[in-house]
Design a protein around this motif. Structure first.
Motif, PDB file in Angstrom:
ATOM      1  N   TYR A 163      53.002  24.997  44.871  1.00 19.37           N
ATOM      2  CA  TYR A 163      52.179  24.198  43.953  1.00 19.37           C
ATOM      3  C   TYR A 163      50.827  24.870  43.698  1.00 19.37           C
ATOM      4  CZ  TYR A 163      55.120  20.033  43.566  1.00 19.37           C
ATOM      5  OH  TYR A 163      56.137  19.156  43.266  1.00 19.37           O
ATOM      6  N   GLU A 164      50.173  25.299  44.763  1.00 19.91           N
ATOM      7  CA  GLU A 164      48.841  25.889  44.628  1.00 19.91           C
ATOM      8  C   GLU A 164      48.848  27.167  43.798  1.00 19.91           C
ATOM      9  OE1 GLU A 164      47.362  26.439  48.597  1.00 19.91           O
ATOM     10  OE2 GLU A 164      47.011  24.303  48.898  1.00 19.91           O
ATOM     11  N   GLU A 165      49.870  27.984  43.973  1.00 16.58           N
ATOM     12  CA  GLU A 165      49.892  29.294  43.325  1.00 16.58           C
ATOM     13  C   GLU A 165      50.558  29.294  41.950  1.00 16.58           C
ATOM     14  OE1 GLU A 165      51.525  32.140  46.070  1.00 16.58           O
ATOM     15  OE2 GLU A 165      49.884  31.867  47.477  1.00 16.58           O
ATOM     16  N   SER A 166      51.293  28.234  41.619  1.00 13.97           N
ATOM     17  CA  SER A 166      52.040  28.244  40.355  1.00 13.97           C
ATOM     18  C   SER A 166      51.380  27.454  39.229  1.00 13.97           C
ATOM     19  CB  SER A 166      53.440  27.676  40.558  1.00 13.97           C
ATOM     20  OG  SER A 166      53.395  26.260  40.741  1.00 13.97           O
ATOM     21  N   GLY A 167      50.619  26.434  39.575  1.00 12.32           N
ATOM     22  CA  GLY A 167      50.081  25.563  38.548  1.00 12.32           C
ATOM     23  C   GLY A 167      51.105  24.570  38.018  1.00 12.32           C
ATOM     24  N   LEU A 168      52.342  24.640  38.493  1.00  8.49           N
ATOM     25  CA  LEU A 168      53.375  23.700  38.049  1.00  8.49           C
ATOM     26  C   LEU A 168      53.041  22.296  38.546  1.00  8.49           C
ATOM     27  CD1 LEU A 168      56.513  25.916  38.779  1.00  8.49           C
ATOM     28  CD2 LEU A 168      55.570  25.358  36.522  1.00  8.49           C
ATOM     29  N   SER A 169      53.417  21.289  37.782  1.00  9.10           N
ATOM     30  CA  SER A 169      53.101  19.922  38.180  1.00  9.10           C
ATOM     31  C   SER A 169      54.231  19.242  38.950  1.00  9.10           C
ATOM     32  CB  SER A 169      52.717  19.082  36.960  1.00  9.10           C
ATOM     33  OG  SER A 169      53.741  19.101  35.989  1.00  9.10           O
ATOM     34  N   ARG A 170      55.446  19.809  38.876  1.00 10.35           N
ATOM     35  CA  ARG A 170      56.540  19.253  39.675  1.00 10.35           C
ATOM     36  C   ARG A 170      57.572  20.327  39.954  1.00 10.35           C
ATOM     37  NH1 ARG A 170      58.188  14.953  36.828  1.00 10.35           N
ATOM     38  NH2 ARG A 170      60.068  15.901  36.003  1.00 10.35           N
ATOM     39  N   LYS A 205      53.642  23.612  49.555  1.00 10.73           N
ATOM     40  CA  LYS A 205      52.208  23.570  49.259  1.00 10.73           C
ATOM     41  C   LYS A 205      51.762  24.838  48.531  1.00 10.73           C
ATOM     42  CE  LYS A 205      49.196  24.382  52.630  1.00 10.73           C
ATOM     43  NZ  LYS A 205      48.338  25.481  52.217  1.00 10.73           N
ATOM     44  N   GLU A 206      52.180  25.989  49.043  1.00 12.14           N
ATOM     45  CA  GLU A 206      51.800  27.261  48.424  1.00 12.14           C
ATOM     46  C   GLU A 206      52.386  27.389  47.019  1.00 12.14           C
ATOM     47  OE1 GLU A 206      49.685  29.583  49.508  1.00 12.14           O
ATOM     48  OE2 GLU A 206      49.295  28.618  51.435  1.00 12.14           O
TER      49      GLU A 206
END
Length: 186
Positions: free
Chosen positions: A98-105, A95-96
């Protein structure tokens, strides 16, 4: 790696871990003792230490790791954060990331714990000095471009071979990755 596991190297809410050296053994022992003694280990009580979860997100070619220039700590670190009462460190790391990276996958490379790092968090106006029992997992970026969150000044893909000058907390990924890459058959 899994075939060498035993109950001493598995924790509910955290998973399996195979210590590679004395540092790993010490960090794991400290985490196990803390989790057994602290009923709110996964919480975020500012008066106690707690389990946190991090993600070492590797580039698609496996040559770099995505680091964030943490706004509050003013240091380059891996992505991660507090479990906030969720007793699933791997979920929190995902979760972190995704939230902190902006990556979509992103993809989890293995459910096994990659690293454990117990470290001091300095006192602030909101909380006293305490420990983070940080549980780290390995991921690979599969889609999207990094975009810094509000918790970060910047994001950067840092080549693994340039991490030697970083704090051990981050440099550990460069030190351990060659062995893990071989074990994972990558």
């Amino acid at each position: 790696m899994g075939e060498h596991q035993n109950s001493d190297h598995a924790l509910a809410g955290i998973g399996q871990f195979a210590p590679l050296d004395a540092r790993d053994t010490d960090m794991w022992s400290r985490l196990v003792m803390f989790c057994r003694q602290e009923p709110r280990a996964f919480g975020r009580d500012p008066l106690t230490s707690h389990v946190t979860a991090s993600a070492f997100v590797l580039s698609p070619d496996l040559s770099s790791v995505l680091l964030t220039h943490h706004a509050k700590l003013d240091r380059w670190l891996q992505l991660g954060g507090h479990c906030d009462g969720i007793q699933d460190a791997c979920f929190t790391a995902t979760k972190e990331a995704y939230e902190e990276s902006g990556l979509s996958r992103i993809r989890l490379l293995t459910s096994e714990v990659f690293d454990v790092d117990v470290h001091d968090i300095p006192a602030s106006t909101k909380e006293p000095t305490h420990l983070h029992y940080d549980v780290r997992y390995l991921f690979v970026a599969e889609a999207g471009e990094p975009i810094a969150s509000k918790e970060s000044h910047a994001l950067a893909w840092v080549p693994l071979d340039q991490l030697a000058s970083e704090a051990d907390s981050v440099a550990v990924v460069a030190r351990k990755w060659p062995l893990w890459r071989e074990r994972l058959g990558l």
